[in-house]
Design a protein around this motif. Structure first.
Motif, PDB file in Angstrom:
ATOM      1  N   ALA A  31       0.974  -1.193  -0.243  1.00  0.00           N
ATOM      2  CA  ALA A  31       0.092   0.042  -0.473  1.00  0.00           C
ATOM      3  C   ALA A  31       0.966   1.294  -0.388  1.00  0.00           C
ATOM      4  O   ALA A  31       1.922   1.570   0.568  1.00  0.00           O
TER       5      ALA A  31
ATOM      6  N   ASP B 228      -4.152   5.393  -3.819  1.00  0.00           N
ATOM      7  CA  ASP B 228      -3.968   3.927  -2.916  1.00  0.00           C
ATOM      8  C   ASP B 228      -3.363   3.729  -1.951  1.00  0.00           C
ATOM      9  O   ASP B 228      -2.582   3.598  -1.805  1.00  0.00           O
TER      10      ASP B 228
ATOM     11  N   GLN C 133      -2.679   4.185   1.979  1.00  0.00           N
ATOM     12  CA  GLN C 133      -4.096   3.058   2.760  1.00  0.00           C
ATOM     13  C   GLN C 133      -3.496   3.048   4.538  1.00  0.00           C
ATOM     14  O   GLN C 133      -4.071   3.338   5.383  1.00  0.00           O
ATOM     15  N   CYS C 134      -2.416   4.224   4.368  1.00  0.00           N
ATOM     16  CA  CYS C 134      -1.771   4.433   5.419  1.00  0.00           C
ATOM     17  C   CYS C 134      -0.915   5.487   5.605  1.00  0.00           C
ATOM     18  O   CYS C 134      -0.098   6.034   4.269  1.00  0.00           O
TER      19      CYS C 134
ATOM     20  N   GLY D 230     -10.545   5.835   2.104  1.00  0.00           N
ATOM     21  CA  GLY D 230      -9.289   4.194   1.940  1.00  0.00           C
ATOM     22  C   GLY D 230      -7.891   3.900   2.979  1.00  0.00           C
ATOM     23  O   GLY D 230      -7.093   3.525   2.922  1.00  0.00           O
TER      24      GLY D 230
ATOM     25  N   LYS E  80      -6.071   2.809   6.335  1.00  0.00           N
ATOM     26  CA  LYS E  80      -6.730   1.752   7.014  1.00  0.00           C
ATOM     27  C   LYS E  80      -5.437   1.732   8.324  1.00  0.00           C
ATOM     28  O   LYS E  80      -5.873   0.747   9.142  1.00  0.00           O
TER      29      LYS E  80
END
Length: 377
Positions: A135, A205, A207-208, A234, A236
């Protein structure tokens, strides 16, 4: 590193004893590296003549580091930087990372690979479910001559992703605060958050992410104004750090902004405590049951934190007692045999994951607190 004054289990006591043995062995190896003529740095080889003992023969354990005088941060202000490069690393490409520098000459630390190693160790503590391999990451924090920016980028790459960074000058933030230009401060914060929103809504994209607590809160508000949220764009996994990380703020962040614990809201957050000298200390997992208490554990044996008496910096306080944070850095690139941090907190007991002392309730040292400007952290 005395752990005899706490009621820990036999298993943790055994792990703590093993960790202490590793620390003693690592200390011996590190001291020999920095004080041997063929591998040591010009700085420490020069200091050797001023000491009233011989580090090569008189340091036999971690406790013997107390024979050294306290490390002075003034030693890191100004050059030449080459005096900090160990002969054993001569010729290697070097980085220089700076601290705040809001008044006078900033402190500088020469680094070769320490920031990579520290964050690879940190990577091992992150749950893949919330920090997926491959990610992409967002770095919403200080840029410029800061270790953090390159370290987070390496963390992203180490885990198989790409890091998107924003422009943020913390020195300007501190100047705005000191001048009382709060309207300008809000606009600058908005400028930084707008950069982050642009990245998160551009289909990258991501995600972190890393964010300081203040900026994370502002980002959450900015997304809410746009009718979305961190989860919906998105995100996480979040790791964050700074003195603003209090149990109260963590409770707000988890319960209000992230929609509850990770298993409910879908976003995992882990606090960290770090700086240019030490690297990164991980947090014991935070839970509502524990009142969102945040306890940090240094990455032994590469770095050690002690909570020591306000009256005697060589005397650790008892478990649960309050003292000043004392830092040791023990890598083959950098040696700090005891540095008094600008923080205080409570000494925490070892546990299974980190079988050595930790520190909780980290906050500015009370004697310096009024002179501390936190800024974006």
């Amino acid at each position: 590193m005395n752990t005899a004054d706490t009621s820990i289990s036999d298993e943790v006591a055994k792990l703590a004893a093993e960790a202490k043995d590793r620390l003693n062995e690592h200390t011996l190896k590190t001291v020999h590296w920095h004080f041997s003529e063929d591998t040591g740095s010009p700085f420490w080889l020069g200091k050797k003549a001023e000491l009233n003992f011989d580090p090569l023969t008189d340091v036999k354990s971690f406790e013997d580091l107390k024979k050294f005088p306290l490390f002075e941060d003034e030693w890191l202000r100004g050059g030449p930087l080459a005096r900090w490069v160990p002969k054993g690393h001569a010729g290697k490409p070097t980085f220089v990372f700076e601290t705040g520098g809001t008044t006078g000459i900033p402190k500088s630390r020469v680094v070769i690979e320490d920031h990579w190693k520290d964050y690879e160790l940190f990577s091992d503590t992150l749950p893949d479910k919330y920090f997926p391999r491959g990610a992409n990451w967002l770095m919403l924090g200080p840029s410029g001559p800061r270790r953090l920016r390159l370290a987070v980028e390496h963390l992203a790459q180490h885990r198989g992703g790409t890091c998107f960074c924003i422009d943020l000058d913390p020195r300007w933030v501190v100047k705005l605060i000191k001048k009382g230009w709060m309207e300008h401060l809000e606009e600058y914060k908005k400028h930084c958050v707008d950069q982050a929103v642009t990245v998160l809504t551009a289909g990258h994209d991501v995600q972190c992410m890393f964010a300081t607590p203040k900026l994370l809160e502002s980002l959450g508000e900015a997304l809410e104004e746009r009718g979305t949220s961190l989860q919906e764009v998105g995100i996480k996994g979040i790791f964050s750090g700074g003195t603003e990380f209090t149990p109260q703020w963590t409770r707000f962040c988890v319960e209000e902004m992230l929609g509850g614990p990770a298993e409910e809201g879908g976003v995992y957050m882990t606090p960290t405590y770090g700086n240019t000298l030490m690297g990164l200390a991980c947090s014991k997992p935070i839970t509502a049951a524990d009142g969102y208490k945040i306890s940090y554990y240094a990455p032994q044996p590469r770095a050690v934190t002690e909570v020591v008496s306000f009256d005697d910096y060589n005397q650790p306080v008892g478990i649960g007692e309050t003292g000043r944070v004392k830092l040791y850095t023990l890598t083959d690139e950098f040696f700090v045999p005891g540095f008094m941090e600008r923080d205080e907190g409570e000494r925490e007991a070892p546990f299974e994951m980190y079988p050595w002392d930790g520190v909780s309730g980290v906050r500015p040292f009370h004697e310096l607190a009024s002179a501390t400007t936190v800024g974006v952290y």
